[in-house]
Design a protein around this motif. Structure first.
Motif, mmCIF file in Angstrom:
data_model
loop_
_atom_site.group_PDB
_atom_site.id
_atom_site.type_symbol
_atom_site.label_atom_id
_atom_site.label_comp_id
_atom_site.label_asym_id
_atom_site.label_seq_id
_atom_site.Cartn_x
_atom_site.Cartn_y
_atom_site.Cartn_z
ATOM 1 N N TRP A 267 9.784 102.216 109.158
ATOM 2 C CA TRP A 267 9.219 101.643 110.380
ATOM 3 C C TRP A 267 7.728 101.389 110.259
ATOM 4 C CZ3 TRP A 267 5.366 104.762 111.977
ATOM 5 C CH2 TRP A 267 5.451 106.122 111.690
ATOM 6 N N ALA A 268 7.100 101.942 109.191
ATOM 7 C CA ALA A 268 5.654 101.769 109.055
ATOM 8 C C ALA A 268 5.293 100.307 108.823
ATOM 9 C CB ALA A 268 5.130 102.634 107.921
ATOM 10 N N THR A 269 6.104 99.627 107.980
ATOM 11 C CA THR A 269 5.827 98.209 107.730
ATOM 12 C C THR A 269 5.947 97.394 109.013
ATOM 13 O OG1 THR A 269 6.711 98.445 105.494
ATOM 14 C CG2 THR A 269 6.485 96.214 106.360
ATOM 15 N N SER A 270 6.988 97.677 109.773
ATOM 16 C CA SER A 270 7.154 96.971 111.053
ATOM 17 C C SER A 270 5.996 97.264 111.996
ATOM 18 C CB SER A 270 8.476 97.380 111.713
ATOM 19 O OG SER A 270 9.570 97.062 110.871
ATOM 20 N N THR A 271 5.518 98.514 111.935
ATOM 21 C CA THR A 271 4.389 98.886 112.781
ATOM 22 C C THR A 271 3.135 98.113 112.394
ATOM 23 O OG1 THR A 271 5.302 101.103 113.066
ATOM 24 C CG2 THR A 271 2.966 100.795 113.586
ATOM 25 N N ILE A 272 2.912 97.984 111.051
ATOM 26 C CA ILE A 272 1.739 97.236 110.593
ATOM 27 C C ILE A 272 1.803 95.794 111.085
ATOM 28 C CG2 ILE A 272 0.591 96.299 108.548
ATOM 29 C CD1 ILE A 272 1.322 98.819 107.064
ATOM 30 N N LEU A 273 2.952 95.163 110.910
ATOM 31 C CA LEU A 273 3.095 93.771 111.332
ATOM 32 C C LEU A 273 2.896 93.635 112.844
ATOM 33 C CD1 LEU A 273 6.148 92.668 109.134
ATOM 34 C CD2 LEU A 273 3.724 92.110 108.795
ATOM 35 N N ALA A 274 3.476 94.576 113.579
ATOM 36 C CA ALA A 274 3.346 94.511 115.038
ATOM 37 C C ALA A 274 1.887 94.695 115.472
ATOM 38 C CB ALA A 274 4.231 95.570 115.693
ATOM 39 N N MET A 275 1.193 95.654 114.840
ATOM 40 C CA MET A 275 -0.194 95.903 115.205
ATOM 41 C C MET A 275 -1.091 94.733 114.812
ATOM 42 S SD MET A 275 -0.207 98.654 116.875
ATOM 43 C CE MET A 275 -1.989 98.734 117.025
ATOM 44 N N LEU A 276 -0.827 94.135 113.618
ATOM 45 C CA LEU A 276 -1.614 92.974 113.218
ATOM 46 C C LEU A 276 -1.388 91.802 114.171
ATOM 47 C CD1 LEU A 276 -1.299 93.001 109.316
ATOM 48 C CD2 LEU A 276 -3.347 93.453 110.690
ATOM 49 N N LEU A 277 -0.116 91.606 114.546
ATOM 50 C CA LEU A 277 0.181 90.528 115.487
ATOM 51 C C LEU A 277 -0.505 90.770 116.822
ATOM 52 C CD1 LEU A 277 1.784 87.965 116.152
ATOM 53 C CD2 LEU A 277 3.703 89.415 116.814
ATOM 54 N N LEU A 278 -0.427 92.016 117.287
ATOM 55 C CA LEU A 278 -1.085 92.365 118.550
ATOM 56 C C LEU A 278 -2.594 92.198 118.448
ATOM 57 C CD1 LEU A 278 -0.680 93.487 121.412
ATOM 58 C CD2 LEU A 278 -0.900 95.783 120.461
ATOM 59 N N SER A 279 -3.150 92.506 117.285
ATOM 60 C CA SER A 279 -4.595 92.382 117.092
ATOM 61 C C SER A 279 -5.030 90.926 117.143
ATOM 62 C CB SER A 279 -4.995 93.005 115.748
ATOM 63 O OG SER A 279 -4.670 94.380 115.718
ATOM 64 N N PHE A 280 -4.249 90.049 116.488
ATOM 65 C CA PHE A 280 -4.623 88.634 116.508
ATOM 66 C C PHE A 280 -4.443 88.026 117.900
ATOM 67 C CE2 PHE A 280 -3.992 88.891 111.837
ATOM 68 C CZ PHE A 280 -5.245 88.416 111.461
ATOM 69 N N ILE A 281 -3.429 88.496 118.632
ATOM 70 C CA ILE A 281 -3.287 88.039 120.017
ATOM 71 C C ILE A 281 -4.481 88.488 120.845
ATOM 72 C CG2 ILE A 281 -1.930 88.333 122.124
ATOM 73 C CD1 ILE A 281 0.563 88.468 120.394
ATOM 74 N N ALA A 282 -4.893 89.741 120.637
ATOM 75 C CA ALA A 282 -6.066 90.249 121.348
ATOM 76 C C ALA A 282 -7.310 89.468 120.975
ATOM 77 C CB ALA A 282 -6.258 91.738 121.048
ATOM 78 N N LEU A 283 -7.439 89.094 119.698
ATOM 79 C CA LEU A 283 -8.590 88.322 119.263
ATOM 80 C C LEU A 283 -8.601 86.944 119.937
ATOM 81 C CD1 LEU A 283 -11.068 88.007 117.441
ATOM 82 C CD2 LEU A 283 -9.539 87.186 115.633
ATOM 83 N N GLY A 284 -7.410 86.307 120.003
ATOM 84 C CA GLY A 284 -7.332 85.006 120.669
ATOM 85 C C GLY A 284 -7.683 85.098 122.141
ATOM 86 N N ASN A 285 -7.180 86.150 122.802
ATOM 87 C CA ASN A 285 -7.532 86.343 124.212
ATOM 88 C C ASN A 285 -9.012 86.638 124.379
ATOM 89 O OD1 ASN A 285 -4.929 85.953 125.189
ATOM 90 N ND2 ASN A 285 -4.360 88.088 124.882
ATOM 91 N N PHE A 286 -9.580 87.351 123.407
ATOM 92 C CA PHE A 286 -11.008 87.637 123.443
ATOM 93 C C PHE A 286 -11.808 86.338 123.457
ATOM 94 C CE2 PHE A 286 -15.095 88.222 121.453
ATOM 95 C CZ PHE A 286 -15.571 89.413 121.980
#
Length: 312
Positions: A267-286
């Protein structure tokens, strides 16, 4: 002597306004206002479609201003104020309130009292609601709105259109573009001294409320618009923290994988992908909200007509 201006929006509520006019006349007859020559500015928010407005025109102390179309009670107040701004004296007092009777005339003396001395010339006095006679469903929706409003803006909203201030301040406040969005919440966003006076909300004099669920929802959105800069600032902080946390957690998992022999769960790989995706979404919203914030700070002065509203 100074004049007392009442600016009242009316939308198919002529009987209620006539009762409001009668009760305000009684209050003023007791000498509570400390000024002379009350003048009522009634904004016909039907755009001239209500024939009953002719009953108001016959009153000697009433001036009817026809909105070009239905503006809603918030913008109708601003339209009425701007229509008569050139005739308002600096020492006059402006009172805005709704026509239905929920803004009680008996509370008027307490709203005017803070404006009596010289120190109150730049003060805005606003009625703070202490009690509402509404249905349980409305109270529940209003509570949810207040909590959401507080979370987004950092400000507690318990006020409406019932407010009082001096004429010179009115003519200067009207220049602010936030008043094109919402009157009541714009009063709270100005860098002015605000004094709240506890006032119980009254009952309607006549007719039924035109504020359905859709209108109430739009009204709530409009109340948030003048706080766009505060909402953007809070969202910027939230998305910055989310982006930073996502990147740090992703780097931490990646470091464990590269630098150690420790087994990493699937699940760690899935977590990394999810967190990276969430981070880029946060960056776009920023980036988006930073643009909104910068635009809200860049107020255009090109449409300000100083000859109409008076010198600064």
């Amino acid at each position: 002597m100074a004049r007392l201006w009442f600016v009242v929006p009316v939308f198919e509520d002529v009987p209620a306004f006539l009762e409001l006019h009668r009760r305000l006349t009684e209050v003023l007859g007791r000498g509570a206002q400390g000024v002379a020559q009350p003048c009522y500015v009634v904004v016909d928010d039907t755009g001239g479609r209500d024939p009953q407005v002719d009953r108001i025109r016959s009153l000697p102390d009433v001036r009817v201003v026809e909105a070009p179309f239905n503006l809603g009670h918030q913008r109708a107040i601003v339209y009425g104020l701007r229509s008569v701004a050139s005739g308002i004296g600096d020492d006059d007092i402006v009172v805005t309130l709704d026509a239905d009777g929920e803004d009680r005339p008996d509370d008027l003396p307490r709203l005017l009292e803070p404006l009596a001395d010289a120190s109150g010339s730049g003060r805005v006095v606003v009625a703070r609601r202490t009690r509402r006679r509404t249905s349980l469903s409305f109270k529940a929706m209003y509570l949810v709105f207040r909590v959401l409003f507080r979370m987004l803006t950092g400000t507690s909203v318990r006020s409406g259109n019932y407010a009082a201030y001096h004429g010179w301040l009115a003519k200067r406040m009207l220049l602010h573009p936030h008043f094109d969005l919402c009157y009541s919440s714009s009063l709270l966003t100005l860098n002015r001294e605000i004094e709240f006076v506890p006032c119980e909300r009254g009952e309607r004099y006549a007719g039924r409320s035109k504020m359905g669920f859709s209108r109430l929802f739009l009204h709530g959105l409009r109340m948030m618009m003048p706080f766009a800069d505060r909402i953007a600032m809070r969202a910027l902080i939230l998305f910055t923290v989310t982006f930073t946390l996502g990147v740090l957690l992703s780097l931490g998992v990646l470091g464990v994988r590269v630098l150690t022999d420790a087994a990493i769960p699937g699940w760690a790989t899935s977590t990394i992908l999810a967190m990276l995706l969430l981070s880029f979404i946060a960056l776009g919203n920023f980036i988006t909200l930073f643009t909104v914030f910068s635009q809200s700070m860049g107020i255009s002065l090109s449409d300000i007509d100083r000859s109409r509203y008076g010198p600064s």
